[in-house]
Write a protein that holds these residues in place. Structure first.
Motif, short mmCIF file in Angstrom:
data_model
loop_
_atom_site.label_atom_id
_atom_site.label_comp_id
_atom_site.label_asym_id
_atom_site.label_seq_id
_atom_site.Cartn_x
_atom_site.Cartn_y
_atom_site.Cartn_z
N GLY A 20 1.03 -1.23 -0.21
CA GLY A 20 -0.37 0.33 0.24
C GLY A 20 0.87 1.38 0.28
O GLY A 20 2.11 0.95 0.85
N GLY A 21 0.46 2.18 -0.69
CA GLY A 21 0.44 3.48 -0.06
C GLY A 21 0.36 4.31 0.92
O GLY A 21 -0.37 4.33 1.47
N PRO A 22 1.77 5.16 0.38
CA PRO A 22 2.16 5.65 0.44
C PRO A 22 3.59 4.95 0.19
O PRO A 22 4.17 4.44 1.02
CB PRO A 22 3.36 7.45 0.26
CG PRO A 22 2.33 7.60 1.77
CD PRO A 22 1.23 6.89 2.11
N ALA A 23 4.55 5.28 -1.01
CA ALA A 23 5.42 4.00 -0.50
C ALA A 23 7.46 4.62 -1.78
O ALA A 23 6.76 6.10 -1.84
CB ALA A 23 5.77 2.93 -1.89
N ASP A 24 7.60 4.17 -1.11
CA ASP A 24 8.91 5.11 -2.02
C ASP A 24 9.95 4.40 -2.67
O ASP A 24 10.13 3.45 -2.66
CB ASP A 24 10.83 5.29 -0.95
CG ASP A 24 11.85 5.87 -1.66
OD1 ASP A 24 11.93 6.28 -2.78
OD2 ASP A 24 12.80 5.38 -1.07
N LEU A 25 9.56 5.40 -4.41
CA LEU A 25 9.99 4.46 -5.46
C LEU A 25 10.77 3.05 -5.74
O LEU A 25 11.20 2.77 -6.69
CB LEU A 25 8.96 4.70 -6.54
CG LEU A 25 9.13 4.15 -8.37
CD1 LEU A 25 7.78 3.73 -8.31
CD2 LEU A 25 9.23 4.98 -9.39
N VAL A 26 12.22 4.52 -5.13
CA VAL A 26 13.62 4.58 -5.11
C VAL A 26 14.06 2.77 -4.77
O VAL A 26 14.48 1.96 -5.24
CB VAL A 26 14.73 4.89 -4.69
CG1 VAL A 26 15.76 5.28 -4.74
CG2 VAL A 26 14.22 6.78 -5.41
N THR A 27 13.51 2.92 -3.32
CA THR A 27 13.87 1.88 -2.33
C THR A 27 12.41 0.64 -3.41
O THR A 27 13.28 -1.04 -3.14
CB THR A 27 13.14 1.32 -1.17
OG1 THR A 27 12.35 2.27 -0.84
CG2 THR A 27 14.46 2.74 -0.78
N ALA A 28 11.27 0.87 -3.78
CA ALA A 28 10.50 -0.76 -4.07
C ALA A 28 10.52 -0.77 -5.02
O ALA A 28 10.68 -2.74 -5.98
CB ALA A 28 9.35 0.06 -3.51
N LEU A 29 11.23 0.21 -6.12
CA LEU A 29 11.08 -0.36 -7.76
C LEU A 29 12.20 0.31 -7.81
O LEU A 29 13.39 -0.70 -8.96
CB LEU A 29 10.14 -0.11 -8.66
CG LEU A 29 9.59 -0.73 -9.94
CD1 LEU A 29 9.25 -1.73 -9.65
CD2 LEU A 29 9.19 0.87 -10.95
N SER A 30 13.00 1.27 -8.28
CA SER A 30 13.78 1.39 -9.68
C SER A 30 15.41 1.06 -8.96
O SER A 30 15.43 0.85 -9.49
CB SER A 30 14.21 3.18 -8.91
OG SER A 30 12.88 4.36 -9.15
N LEU A 31 15.88 0.73 -7.27
CA LEU A 31 16.72 0.40 -7.35
C LEU A 31 16.50 -1.38 -7.41
O LEU A 31 18.11 -1.70 -7.71
CB LEU A 31 17.67 0.66 -6.22
CG LEU A 31 19.17 0.17 -5.48
CD1 LEU A 31 19.70 0.21 -6.31
CD2 LEU A 31 19.17 1.09 -4.18
N PRO A 32 16.06 -1.93 -7.02
CA PRO A 32 15.46 -3.47 -7.09
C PRO A 32 15.77 -3.75 -8.36
O PRO A 32 16.60 -5.35 -8.29
CB PRO A 32 14.34 -3.73 -5.96
CG PRO A 32 14.44 -3.04 -5.29
CD PRO A 32 14.94 -1.43 -5.89
N TYR A 86 17.21 10.66 -4.51
CA TYR A 86 17.40 10.28 -3.18
C TYR A 86 16.34 9.14 -2.94
O TYR A 86 16.30 7.86 -2.88
CB TYR A 86 18.02 10.60 -1.77
CG TYR A 86 19.29 11.44 -2.61
CD1 TYR A 86 20.68 10.50 -1.85
CD2 TYR A 86 19.86 12.41 -2.24
CE1 TYR A 86 21.87 10.96 -1.73
CE2 TYR A 86 21.49 13.02 -2.44
CZ TYR A 86 22.17 12.02 -2.96
OH TYR A 86 22.74 12.51 -2.84
N GLU A 87 14.91 9.86 -2.48
CA GLU A 87 13.95 9.30 -1.97
C GLU A 87 12.20 9.02 -3.60
O GLU A 87 13.16 11.38 -3.98
CB GLU A 87 13.48 9.10 -1.22
CG GLU A 87 13.86 8.64 -0.25
CD GLU A 87 15.14 10.25 0.67
OE1 GLU A 87 14.34 11.08 0.17
OE2 GLU A 87 16.28 9.61 0.56
N LEU A 88 11.63 8.95 -4.01
CA LEU A 88 11.14 9.56 -4.44
C LEU A 88 9.46 9.11 -4.40
O LEU A 88 9.02 7.77 -4.32
CB LEU A 88 10.49 8.67 -6.31
CG LEU A 88 9.92 9.32 -7.31
CD1 LEU A 88 10.33 10.71 -6.96
CD2 LEU A 88 10.24 8.70 -8.60
N PRO A 89 8.66 9.43 -3.45
CA PRO A 89 7.70 9.23 -2.58
C PRO A 89 6.31 9.64 -3.71
O PRO A 89 6.45 9.82 -3.96
CB PRO A 89 7.43 10.13 -1.38
CG PRO A 89 8.91 11.29 -1.78
CD PRO A 89 9.27 10.74 -2.49
N VAL A 90 5.22 7.77 -3.37
CA VAL A 90 4.31 8.36 -4.55
C VAL A 90 3.69 7.60 -4.03
O VAL A 90 3.15 6.73 -3.01
CB VAL A 90 4.92 7.33 -5.44
CG1 VAL A 90 5.69 7.58 -6.95
CG2 VAL A 90 5.28 6.06 -5.16
#
Length: 413
Positions: free
Chosen positions: A146-158, A407-411
């Motif tokens: 569920g949101g909000p999430a940091d797209l960097v740690t949730a998707l962009s980097l993994p 550094y972070e992208l809260p979505v």
């Protein structure tokens, strides 16, 4: 007529040179100083901020291509005039084993030839189903949490980390540690001790990994390189460790930042998202335009002149450092009209230099393009309500790093 200017290494040079790198006022545009230099003095001098040493800046598209394709310039970071962007103590520099990125022919040619089969368009197409699976699994997890999430740690980097780990045969279980070392190595502002410690720690980790694969090879890039090398003998053990470091760091840092910035652009320009959802065939061209727009590693094309060269009517003396700024080249209005606009239909977009140019052009460009296409396309279709959870001007941008990003992208959605 050739204009011969005073060498940037000459005592008595002008004291008020502009400092490099130059900060972006807007993440979607080049630094304002780039456009000023391109118009007023496209081959000019600046001081590298971290080291205090001078170098030449090249800002026009044609001139950047010329420099990057010229055999009279070297990528060898051990040469005296090389424009380092980190504090590297002389004793550490003397011990540095050159990465392929910092090699000149014939050493560069031999190693690159061994790696090219791993990154052909055909090989990358074969990887696409697994990349799609990784992206779907990460989006599933993000939606479940569920949101909000940091797209960097949730998707962009993994996503790119998993892909490059599987390709190289690096245990993803160790990702948190090597991502920390990698991020440190990208930071302009680290002390010499901190930078050296990060490089040495990552190399020690990879040394153990390569040693294990020498004894028990697997189905991965490092093992296949070792197998070929038994015949070709183009690299020793430490060369393979250094190659693995380049592949591991380069394989996730750049793509991860590009994923985040591309998503940011789509969220800040909803018309672009709507157009891509309506016509997914536009996505490959959109990726080229986003790569052009952000040019996230525009300070990565450092060179040193091996002999006097003429660039844009200016003579750059032998031994001087040169920064061929692909970020400036990618906003050259003579090639890309209205460069500050993200235009999904821009026919010239693929002429960008975001992956470099010449013999050192990014070997992983095909892989990066497929990763970006799968991530953007899947996000657009699966989470059409995706939006920023904070205003864009509150984001922390990587102005202190070799690779630009957030550094972070809260979505949320």
């Amino acid at each position: 007529m050739t204009e011969s200017l005073q060498s940037p290494g000459t005592v008595g040079a002008e004291p008020e040179l502009p400092q490099f790198p130059m900060r972006r006022e807007c993440p979607f545009k080049e630094p304002a100083a780039y456009s000023e230099l391109r118009e007023r003095e496209p081959v000019s001098r600046a001081t590298v901020k971290v080291t205090g040493r001078p170098a030449w800046l090249v800002t026009r598209h044609a001139d950047v291509k010329q420099v990057l394709g010229d055999p009279r310039v070297s990528s060898n970071l051990k040469l005296p005039g090389y424009p380092h962007q980190f504090h590297i103590p002389p004793e550490l520099l003397a011990q540095v084993r050159l990465m392929m990125l910092s090699m000149d022919p014939p050493d560069h040619t031999a190693q690159r030839r061994m790696l090219i089969p791993e990154f052909t368009a055909r090989r990358v197409r074969e990887m696409r189903p697994r990349i799609q699976q990784i992206v779907d699994e990460r989006i599933d997890a993000m939606l479940a949490a569920g949101g909000p999430a940091d797209l960097v740690t949730a998707l962009s980097l993994p996503v790119p980390s998993l892909v490059i780990c599987e390709l190289l045969g690096v245990p993803y279980a160790d990702h948190a540690q090597f991502e920390e070392w990698s991020a440190a190595m990208m930071n302009h502002e680290l002390s010499p001790a901190e930078y050296g410690a990060a490089v040495q720690a990552l190399d020690a980790y990879l040394d153990g990994l390569v040693t294990a694969k020498e004894k028990e090879p697997g189905d991965d890039l490092i093992s296949r390189f070792l197998e070929k090398n038994r015949v070709e003998q183009v690299a020793d053990h430490l060369d393979v460790v250094t190659m693995a470091r380049l592949m591991l760091v380069g394989g996730h840092e750049t793509t991860a930042n590009m994923i985040s910035l591309g998503v940011l652009a789509l969220l800040e320009h909803p018309g672009l998202s709507e157009e891509l959802r309506a016509d997914p065939s536009l996505l490959p061209g959109a990726i080229e335009e986003l790569l052009r727009t952000f040019s996230i590693s525009d300070s990565g094309t450092a060179r040193v002149a091996l002999e006097d060269i003429e660039v844009g009517g200016v003579t750059i003396p032998a031994g001087d450092g040169v920064l061929a700024l692909n970020g400036a080249a990618n906003h050259d209005a003579s090639v890309f009209p209205d460069p500050g606009v993200i235009d999904l239909h821009r026919k010239e977009a693929r002429s960008h230099l975001a992956f470099g140019f010449g013999i050192h052009q990014c070997i992983g460009a095909n892989l990066a393009r497929v990763e970006l296409e799968v991530v953007y396309g899947t996000l657009l279709q699966r989470i059409p309500g995706l939006k920023l959870a904070v205003p864009a001007d509150q984001l922390r941008y990587k102005d202190d790093a070799m690779v630009y990003g957030v550094y972070e992208l809260p979505v949320t959605w």
